[in-house]
Design a protein around this motif. Structure first.
Motif, PDB file in Angstrom:
ATOM      1  N   GLN A  25       0.980  -1.264   0.057  1.00  0.00           N
ATOM      2  CA  GLN A  25       0.133   0.113  -0.076  1.00  0.00           C
ATOM      3  C   GLN A  25       0.780   1.098   0.120  1.00  0.00           C
ATOM      4  N   ARG A  82      -7.371  -1.514   0.340  1.00  0.00           N
ATOM      5  CA  ARG A  82      -6.556  -0.250   0.182  1.00  0.00           C
ATOM      6  C   ARG A  82      -5.477  -0.041  -0.783  1.00  0.00           C
ATOM      7  N   LEU A  83      -5.156  -1.185  -1.199  1.00  0.00           N
ATOM      8  CA  LEU A  83      -4.097  -1.133  -2.271  1.00  0.00           C
ATOM      9  C   LEU A  83      -4.629  -0.867  -3.483  1.00  0.00           C
TER      10      LEU A  83
END
Length: 121
Positions: free
Chosen positions: A84, A114-115
């Motif tokens: 991330q 999130r990534l």
């Protein structure tokens, strides 16, 4: 154990968040001269150090374009937080990091929400 007398690169590996934060600030203040060492840490450092180095590279913005290959490689790391932070750093570097697009597209296809968000930036 990292102390305040250690180099900022060494302090990136500290387990103490404030020591790592201060090291990032110092490295960003050094500017371009810190980039080769930060790339090395992203590739081969301890987990905390790799995360901190990715953060520092992102804060350097477009001047860290030469770090793009190291950050793209970090997109495939086992650690989700490192992936991330690498994606976020690439976004902070901006358009000059265009060679990262294939790696970001691959990262976008993962199940890591999130990534995917950072990769989309």
């Amino acid at each position: 154990m990292q102390t305040e007398s250690s180099s900022p690169v060494e302090r990136l590996a500290s387990t103490e968040p404030m020591i790592r934060f201060n090291a990032i600030v110092e490295l960003v203040e050094q500017g371009e001269v810190a980039i080769p060492a930060l790339c090395e840490v992203v590739a081969n450092g301890s987990l905390y150090a790799r995360r901190g180095a990715a953060d520092a590279l992102g804060r350097l913005g477009p001047m860290a374009a030469s770090a793009t290959p190291a950050l793209v490689a970090a997109l495939t790391a086992e650690d989700a937080i490192l992936r991330q932070r690498a994606a976020r750093a690439i976004g902070q570097i901006g358009r000059v990091a265009h060679v990262a697009i294939p790696g970001l597209l691959t990262a976008f296809e993962t199940g890591d929400v999130r990534l995917r968000c950072f990769a989309a930036m």
